[in-house]
Scaffold this motif. Structure first.
Motif, PDB file in Angstrom:
ATOM      1  N   MET A   1      79.717  22.301  62.443  1.00 20.45           N
ATOM      2  CA  MET A   1      78.138  22.059  62.186  1.00 20.45           C
ATOM      3  C   MET A   1      77.607  20.665  61.576  1.00 20.45           C
ATOM      4  N   HIS A   2      76.398  20.283  62.828  1.00 19.57           N
ATOM      5  CA  HIS A   2      75.134  19.160  62.025  1.00 19.57           C
ATOM      6  C   HIS A   2      74.441  19.334  62.168  1.00 19.57           C
ATOM      7  N   PRO A  86      69.109  26.708  67.447  1.00 14.66           N
ATOM      8  CA  PRO A  86      68.771  27.780  65.741  1.00 14.66           C
ATOM      9  C   PRO A  86      67.797  26.450  64.716  1.00 14.66           C
ATOM     10  N   VAL A  87      66.630  27.441  64.819  1.00 18.84           N
ATOM     11  CA  VAL A  87      66.035  26.413  64.073  1.00 18.84           C
ATOM     12  C   VAL A  87      64.941  27.088  62.741  1.00 18.84           C
ATOM     13  N   PHE A  88      65.316  26.501  61.260  1.00 11.25           N
ATOM     14  CA  PHE A  88      65.084  27.054  60.809  1.00 11.25           C
ATOM     15  C   PHE A  88      63.579  26.198  59.952  1.00 11.25           C
ATOM     16  N   MET A  89      62.089  27.693  59.880  1.00 13.98           N
ATOM     17  CA  MET A  89      61.155  26.207  59.390  1.00 13.98           C
ATOM     18  C   MET A  89      61.355  26.154  57.945  1.00 13.98           C
ATOM     19  N   LEU A  90      60.622  24.618  57.264  1.00 16.98           N
ATOM     20  CA  LEU A  90      60.830  24.550  56.042  1.00 16.98           C
ATOM     21  C   LEU A  90      59.610  23.979  55.769  1.00 16.98           C
ATOM     22  N   THR A  91      58.573  24.712  54.914  1.00 20.01           N
ATOM     23  CA  THR A  91      57.226  24.139  55.124  1.00 20.01           C
ATOM     24  C   THR A  91      56.320  24.309  53.757  1.00 20.01           C
ATOM     25  N   GLY A 106      60.298  31.588  68.607  1.00 22.81           N
ATOM     26  CA  GLY A 106      62.235  31.342  68.775  1.00 22.81           C
ATOM     27  C   GLY A 106      63.240  31.292  67.220  1.00 22.81           C
ATOM     28  N   ILE A 107      61.935  30.757  66.297  1.00 22.06           N
ATOM     29  CA  ILE A 107      62.824  30.199  65.232  1.00 22.06           C
ATOM     30  C   ILE A 107      63.345  31.296  64.490  1.00 22.06           C
ATOM     31  N   SER A 108      64.420  30.877  63.604  1.00 17.79           N
ATOM     32  CA  SER A 108      65.656  31.784  63.161  1.00 17.79           C
ATOM     33  C   SER A 108      65.332  32.357  61.883  1.00 17.79           C
ATOM     34  N   GLY A 109      64.011  31.775  61.100  1.00 19.52           N
ATOM     35  CA  GLY A 109      63.644  32.066  60.000  1.00 19.52           C
ATOM     36  C   GLY A 109      62.178  31.360  59.545  1.00 19.52           C
ATOM     37  N   ILE A 127      71.771  28.576  54.452  1.00 21.09           N
ATOM     38  CA  ILE A 127      72.806  28.207  55.743  1.00 21.09           C
ATOM     39  C   ILE A 127      73.796  28.081  55.970  1.00 21.09           C
ATOM     40  N   ASN A 128      74.910  28.132  54.829  1.00 17.25           N
ATOM     41  CA  ASN A 128      76.059  28.236  54.152  1.00 17.25           C
ATOM     42  C   ASN A 128      76.483  29.609  55.282  1.00 17.25           C
ATOM     43  N   ALA A 129      76.304  30.635  54.763  1.00 19.59           N
ATOM     44  CA  ALA A 129      76.276  32.147  55.519  1.00 19.59           C
ATOM     45  C   ALA A 129      76.258  32.797  56.238  1.00 19.59           C
ATOM     46  N   TYR A 130      74.791  31.437  57.109  1.00 15.71           N
ATOM     47  CA  TYR A 130      75.012  31.285  58.255  1.00 15.71           C
ATOM     48  C   TYR A 130      75.334  30.851  59.391  1.00 15.71           C
TER      49      TYR A 130
END
Length: 139
Positions: A1-2, A86-91, A106-109, A127-130
């Motif tokens: 995973m990157h 997959p994209v998670f917004m962190l904002t 289409g974000i994942s969260g 992120i680890n669980a995902y």
């Protein structure tokens, strides 16, 4: 995973890197300072740049210079080679229009930095669980 962190705030980048290192997350990490830079990294379009190897998971801020998170998502989803990432917004943006726009692309969260906390432990666990449970296509 990157893990591709698309974030222009240096202190947020440092906090994320420390959190992932502290919790021994085994991902390679790359940082882009805006959406345009992230697209170049994903496509490997700069002369001196290799394409980021997959599978890739993206942590994306909304408010950035040059190309913001929503503009990045539009370009990402229009690219047939990258649209599935997959994209998670962190904002910090809790603007309803940003939340709606991000989910419609289409974000994942959608994660608010203030809800994650300074040590980012919740984010690291997510992120680890995902990554542990999700099956990604061969790259």
């Amino acid at each position: 995973m990157h893990l591709l962190i698309v974030e222009d705030e240096e202190l947020d980048v440092i906090a994320l890197q420390r959190a992932f290192t502290k919790h021994n997350v085994p991902f390679d990490m790359t940082v882009a300072r805006n959406g345009a830079e992230a697209l170049h990294m994903l496509r490997g379009t700069e002369l001196d740049q290799q394409r980021i190897p997959g599978p890739v998971l993206i942590l994306l801020d909304v408010n950035m210079p040059r190309m913001n998170g929503i503009e990045f998502l539009k370009a990402l989803r229009a690219d047939t080679e990258l649209q599935q990432l997959p994209v998670f917004m962190l904002t910090t943006s809790d603007e309803e229009r940003d939340v709606i726009a991000a989910y419609s692309l289409g974000i994942s969260g959608y994660l608010l930095k203030q809800d994650i906390g300074e040590d980012c432990e919740k984010l690291v666990q997510l992120i680890n669980a995902y990554a542990d449970v999700v099956h990604f296509p061969e790259q």
